[in-house]
Design a protein around this motif. Structure first.
Motif, PDB file in Angstrom:
ATOM      1  N   MET A 242      -4.428  -8.712   4.749  1.00 53.04           N
ATOM      2  CA  MET A 242      -4.298  -7.695   5.899  1.00 53.04           C
ATOM      3  C   MET A 242      -5.629  -7.374   6.734  1.00 53.04           C
ATOM      4  O   MET A 242      -6.548  -7.473   6.136  1.00 53.04           O
ATOM      5  CB  MET A 242      -3.927  -6.248   5.122  1.00 53.04           C
TER       6      MET A 242
ATOM      7  N   LEU B  68     -11.179   1.181   3.067  1.00 55.13           N
ATOM      8  CA  LEU B  68     -11.921   0.211   2.348  1.00 55.13           C
ATOM      9  C   LEU B  68     -11.562  -0.241   0.990  1.00 55.13           C
ATOM     10  O   LEU B  68     -11.270  -1.297   0.419  1.00 55.13           O
ATOM     11  CB  LEU B  68     -13.511   0.688   2.339  1.00 55.13           C
TER      12      LEU B  68
ATOM     13  N   LEU C 204      -7.242  -7.735  -1.367  1.00 57.23           N
ATOM     14  CA  LEU C 204      -8.013  -8.754  -1.269  1.00 57.23           C
ATOM     15  C   LEU C 204      -8.083  -9.028  -2.983  1.00 57.23           C
ATOM     16  O   LEU C 204      -9.124  -9.787  -3.465  1.00 57.23           O
ATOM     17  CB  LEU C 204      -9.410  -8.548  -0.964  1.00 57.23           C
TER      18      LEU C 204
ATOM     19  N   ALA D 241     -12.182  -2.281   8.248  1.00 58.57           N
ATOM     20  CA  ALA D 241     -12.595  -2.014   6.940  1.00 58.57           C
ATOM     21  C   ALA D 241     -13.338  -3.144   6.345  1.00 58.57           C
ATOM     22  O   ALA D 241     -12.907  -3.505   5.231  1.00 58.57           O
ATOM     23  CB  ALA D 241     -10.795  -1.710   6.315  1.00 58.57           C
ATOM     24  N   ILE D 242     -14.151  -3.593   6.913  1.00 60.84           N
ATOM     25  CA  ILE D 242     -15.200  -4.540   6.089  1.00 60.84           C
ATOM     26  C   ILE D 242     -16.114  -3.721   5.366  1.00 60.84           C
ATOM     27  O   ILE D 242     -16.493  -2.436   5.766  1.00 60.84           O
ATOM     28  CB  ILE D 242     -15.795  -5.468   7.413  1.00 60.84           C
ATOM     29  N   PHE D 243     -16.445  -4.357   4.345  1.00 61.37           N
ATOM     30  CA  PHE D 243     -17.227  -3.612   3.351  1.00 61.37           C
ATOM     31  C   PHE D 243     -18.783  -3.466   3.707  1.00 61.37           C
ATOM     32  O   PHE D 243     -19.552  -4.227   3.938  1.00 61.37           O
ATOM     33  CB  PHE D 243     -17.298  -4.031   1.956  1.00 61.37           C
ATOM     34  N   PRO D 244     -19.111  -2.211   4.042  1.00 61.59           N
ATOM     35  CA  PRO D 244     -20.749  -2.049   4.638  1.00 61.59           C
ATOM     36  C   PRO D 244     -21.900  -2.673   3.766  1.00 61.59           C
ATOM     37  O   PRO D 244     -22.901  -2.884   4.338  1.00 61.59           O
ATOM     38  CB  PRO D 244     -20.920  -0.450   5.040  1.00 61.59           C
ATOM     39  N   HIS D 245     -21.648  -2.580   2.373  1.00 65.96           N
ATOM     40  CA  HIS D 245     -22.745  -2.765   1.494  1.00 65.96           C
ATOM     41  C   HIS D 245     -22.584  -4.427   1.082  1.00 65.96           C
ATOM     42  O   HIS D 245     -23.549  -4.862   0.468  1.00 65.96           O
ATOM     43  CB  HIS D 245     -22.528  -2.045   0.153  1.00 65.96           C
ATOM     44  N   LEU D 246     -21.908  -5.156   1.765  1.00 68.17           N
ATOM     45  CA  LEU D 246     -21.863  -6.525   1.645  1.00 68.17           C
ATOM     46  C   LEU D 246     -22.214  -7.343   2.729  1.00 68.17           C
ATOM     47  O   LEU D 246     -22.038  -6.721   3.786  1.00 68.17           O
ATOM     48  CB  LEU D 246     -20.438  -7.127   1.032  1.00 68.17           C
TER      49      LEU D 246
ATOM     50  N   PHE E 237      -7.176  -4.650   9.044  1.00 62.46           N
ATOM     51  CA  PHE E 237      -7.058  -3.227   8.974  1.00 62.46           C
ATOM     52  C   PHE E 237      -7.289  -2.926  10.681  1.00 62.46           C
ATOM     53  O   PHE E 237      -8.290  -3.343  11.344  1.00 62.46           O
ATOM     54  CB  PHE E 237      -7.568  -2.423   8.329  1.00 62.46           C
ATOM     55  N   GLN E 238      -6.741  -1.818  11.221  1.00 62.00           N
ATOM     56  CA  GLN E 238      -7.210  -1.221  12.502  1.00 62.00           C
ATOM     57  C   GLN E 238      -8.379  -1.182  12.707  1.00 62.00           C
ATOM     58  O   GLN E 238      -9.007  -1.503  13.852  1.00 62.00           O
ATOM     59  CB  GLN E 238      -6.103  -0.044  12.735  1.00 62.00           C
ATOM     60  N   ASN E 239      -9.281  -0.828  11.654  1.00 63.51           N
ATOM     61  CA  ASN E 239     -10.594  -0.022  11.890  1.00 63.51           C
ATOM     62  C   ASN E 239     -11.505  -1.195  11.000  1.00 63.51           C
ATOM     63  O   ASN E 239     -12.523  -0.956  10.579  1.00 63.51           O
ATOM     64  CB  ASN E 239     -11.014   1.361  11.359  1.00 63.51           C
TER      65      ASN E 239
ATOM     66  N   PHE F 135     -14.902 -12.076  -0.525  1.00 61.30           N
ATOM     67  CA  PHE F 135     -14.783 -11.210  -1.343  1.00 61.30           C
ATOM     68  C   PHE F 135     -13.300 -11.356  -2.318  1.00 61.30           C
ATOM     69  O   PHE F 135     -13.326 -11.435  -3.478  1.00 61.30           O
ATOM     70  CB  PHE F 135     -14.499  -9.781  -0.844  1.00 61.30           C
ATOM     71  N   GLY F 136     -12.189 -11.953  -1.245  1.00 60.10           N
ATOM     72  CA  GLY F 136     -10.994 -11.883  -1.893  1.00 60.10           C
ATOM     73  C   GLY F 136     -10.996 -13.160  -3.022  1.00 60.10           C
ATOM     74  O   GLY F 136     -10.240 -13.312  -3.887  1.00 60.10           O
TER      75      GLY F 136
ATOM     76  N   LEU G  51       0.851  -1.085   0.114  1.00 62.89           N
ATOM     77  CA  LEU G  51      -0.035   0.017   0.146  1.00 62.89           C
ATOM     78  C   LEU G  51       0.737   1.270   0.055  1.00 62.89           C
ATOM     79  O   LEU G  51       0.374   2.507  -0.317  1.00 62.89           O
ATOM     80  CB  LEU G  51      -0.999  -0.038   1.414  1.00 62.89           C
TER      81      LEU G  51
ATOM     82  N   ARG H   1     -12.142 -12.810   6.942  1.00 62.94           N
ATOM     83  CA  ARG H   1     -11.991 -12.303   5.597  1.00 62.94           C
ATOM     84  C   ARG H   1     -10.392 -12.565   5.286  1.00 62.94           C
ATOM     85  O   ARG H   1      -9.980 -13.148   4.146  1.00 62.94           O
ATOM     86  CB  ARG H   1     -12.372 -10.776   5.241  1.00 62.94           C
TER      87      ARG H   1
END
Ligand SMILES: Nc1ncnc2c1ncn2[C@@H]1O[C@H](COP(=O)(O)OP(=O)(O)O)[C@@H](O)[C@H]1O
Ligand SMILES: [Mg+2]
Lengths: 360, 293
Positions: free
Chosen positions: A79, B191, B198, A85-90, A81-83, A98-99, A52, A146
């Motif tokens: 990875m 995100l 991913l 970072a899961i996808f709210p619309h899924l 993430f600290q927050n 997803f991956g 990244l 994930r």
């Protein structure tokens, strides 16, 4: 297999070197913790590993392949993430899968892997839910699921537990440790919590201002800190550091601290007449009322009952010294106390630079 | 429960009201003033709209009655009928629709990527670029109209729908860029990065993660552009002679037609905008009130 090798990594933000010439080798299947105070460059180093951020200098090898300039998806990493970072619309299912979907796995394979990861992290009951319908702890589990559903060779985690409350964090800590042992991926785990680092890591890299101060297994980092920074950062309370002078006395070599002498190892002889810093852990000091054996005369300043033990802050001359005693130890502020350190567990550091002296 | 609510509940909740009375102080006065202001402002907007609507559905004679009745009595569709069937109304409405849709498409195609760039990247000249976007609004179209007409004539764009749509796109772009950039800012970068780790490319991370999350906001921005185009009259009038959009047509023909017809024309112009605003209201709340469904 998935050994990670960092060679002289440099990452600049403007004129600030967030990561300053870091070299580190992480063995296949190892659980490596990056530990350090906030702002020391842990996240930046992890993001360089993930792809990244592209480092301004140095090389990154994963499984002997130079991946320094590779995009994240070509590195076989996952990875957390600290927050989260899961996808709210899924849904949870689609998040975990997803991956795999991106890597064009078959529907059946995706389902198998999602179920396995979800079961491992005990989120298999929520597969149809959206993230908004989950608690913080459950979201955290989905984020880990994930990542491991990808079967990555390298698993990167950035303070994954820092957003959980204390109780949940402790529970998740043990669970994660077991889980990561089970899947055996090479793991790089970033944290600023020394308890997490000590309890989870195979090895710990302690970082300070973009550089690595020490890499060792947890007990070694705890008992033999490479310098005063590491000793002061790890342990609760942190290691005590007293400044004294090495002197020759009739009984052999000694260190004189605030006019009081303690025996010193013979191979410190070359330091005779010079200042030295003595490091000693609070639990390696015995408190007593009477002067018997080599010790230090101190005065009690503060008594803090901490449930399982008492934490005393004492003073010798202008320097302070923390000691732990059993809870029922009779002590009150302002009383004098004779402290007898375990002489085998004293650590000798350079008074100027603060680094551990090589006594061989 | 707010104090105002408690007072309103006086009849069926005397106990609450009694306990509330000592607190009927400055704060409730301020609240009262706020409500008065809100109602005044609302009436300010609503009343003219209402009278135009009512007049559009009145008989010709009723228009000149005094005092006016609050409701059209009897309700009559004559005026509306006459207006809708007069020459050029349908074709100009169709023109408006086409110009609006082209404007919508162009301003999103150009504006959304610009908004995304502003939201995600720190590039040289970013701040001046932002300022530049706003300064395009500082040029009155009145000043530009003559050179624009000449240029359009040269390029063969004069009196074409695409020509009008281009000008409308230029007018809509500043707000499209700024609105979409604030929409993209609201989608956490993390995100997108997670998607990259991913297995996504930058493009698939955008289409699979950012776009679905930004969609409601983008729809609102799109409708904004459409409404702007639908209502725009000046450029549309100057740059066309035969292929007029609805507002240009109405303006051109109604200024010398009878009063009843003007009401009917006004009504037809207002309705689509109102409908759009009703539809996008939900998304506007989403965008600015941060209401999560
Ligand atoms: N994107 C960035 N732009 C500028 N400075 C940054 C950026 N990311 C991190 N930094 C700086 O780099 C240093 C290290 O940050 P970071 O790696 O996040 O530390 P840690 O994770 O150990 O808390 C900090 O001084 C931080 O301010
Ligand atoms: Mg960090």
């Amino acid at each position: 297999m998935a050994q990670i090798r960092l060679e002289n990594i440099i990452k600049l933000f403007g004129k600030v070197a967030a990561v300053n010439n870091v070299s580190l080798t992480i063995n296949d299947g190892e659980f490596m913790v990056l530990l350090g105070p906030s702002g020391c460059g842990k996240t930046t180093l992890l993001r360089c590993l993930a792809g990244l951020e592209i480092p301004d200098g140095g090389n990154i090898f994963i499984s002997d392949q130079n991946v320094t300039e590779f995009s994240p998806r070509r590195r076989n990493i996952a990875m957390v993430f600290q927050n989260y970072a899961i996808f709210p619309h899924l849904t949870v299912y689609d998040n975990i899968g997803f991956g795999l979907k991106m890597k064009k796995f078959s529907k059946a394979d995706i389902e198998k892997n999602v179920k396995r990861a979800a079961t491992l992290l005990e989120v298999d009951k929520y597969l149809e839910r959206h993230p908004a319908q989950l608690s913080g702890g459950q979201r955290q589990r989905v984020a880990v699921a994930r990542a491991i559903a990808m079967n990555p060779a390298v698993l990167l985690m950035d303070e994954p537990l820092s957003n959980l409350d204390a109780l949940l964090r402790m529970q998740m800590r043990a669970e994660l440790k077991r889980l990561l042992q089970e899947i055996g991926a090479t793991t790089v785990y970033v944290t600023h919590d020394q308890v997490e680092a000590l309890s989870m890591g195979d090895r710990i890299s302690v970082m300070k201002s973009g550089q690595i101060a020490q890499v060792d297994d947890p007990m070694k980092v705890y008992t033999d800190p490479a310098n005063t920074f590491v000793g002061g950062f790890i342990g609760s309370p942190p290691m005590n550091f007293l400044v004294g002078e090495v002197v020759q006395s009739e009984g052999g070599l000694a260190v004189e601290i605030e006019g009081q002498r303690l025996p010193a190892p013979a191979n410190l002889a070359r330091m005779a007449g010079q200042k030295v810093t003595v490091g000693l852990r609070a639990e390696n000091i015995e408190a007593g009322e009477v002067k018997d054996g080599p010790g230090l005369p101190t005065q009690v300043m503060v008594v803090e009952p901490l449930g399982s033990h008492l934490l005393l802050t004492t003073r010798i001359g202008g320097q302070s010294l923390k000691v732990v005693t059993p809870v029922d130890y009779p002590v009150s502020p302002d009383q004098p106390l004779w402290l007898r350190p375990d002489l085998n567990k004293l650590r000798w550091l350079d008074a100027q630079s603060g680094t551990l002296l090589n006594l061989n | 429960m707010s104090i105002l609510d408690q007072v309103n509940l006086n009849d069926n909740a005397p106990v609450t009201a009694r306990t509330a009375r000592p607190v009927l102080n400055q704060r409730s006065m301020a609240r009262f003033a706020l409500y008065v202001l809100a109602v005044t402002l609302t009436l300010w907007i609503i009343l003219p709209l209402y009278f135009i609507t009512a007049s559009a559905f009145s008989t010709r004679d009723a228009l000149y009655d005094w005092p006016k009745s609050l409701f059209p009595n009897p309700i009559s569709f004559d005026t509306m009928d006459f207006f809708l069937n007069s020459r050029g109304v349908y074709s100009s409405a169709l023109n408006s629709l086409i110009v609006g849709l082209i404007t919508l498409a162009l301003s999103l195609l150009i504006g959304a990527p610009a908004g995304y760039a502003l939201a995600r990247f720190i590039f040289p000249g970013r701040d001046s670029y932002k300022l530049l976007i706003l300064t395009t609004r500082a040029f009155p179209i009145v000043i530009l109209s003559i050179p624009l007409s000449v240029t359009f004539l040269n390029f063969g764009l004069y009196d074409t729908l695409i020509g009008v749509a281009l000008v409308h796109t230029a007018l809509a772009l500043p707000q499209t860029i700024l609105v979409t950039s604030s929409i993209f800012v609201a989608v956490p970068n993390e995100l997108e990065e997670a998607a990259l780790t991913l297995g996504c490319h930058r493009m698939s991370a955008f289409t699979k993660i950012v776009l679905p999350m930004a969609l409601p906001g983008l729809a609102a921005a799109a409708i904004f552009a459409f409404v702007l185009s639908w209502n725009e009259v000046f450029a549309a009038t100057i740059l066309t002679s035969q292929n007029r959009t609805l507002p240009a047509q109405v303006l051109g023909s109604l200024s010398n037609s009878s009063l009843p017809l003007r009401y009917a024309g006004g009504f037809v112009l207002i309705v689509p905008s109102l409908l759009f605003i009703l539809i996008i209201r939900k998304y506007l709340l989403n965008m600015w009130g941060r209401v999560v469904k």
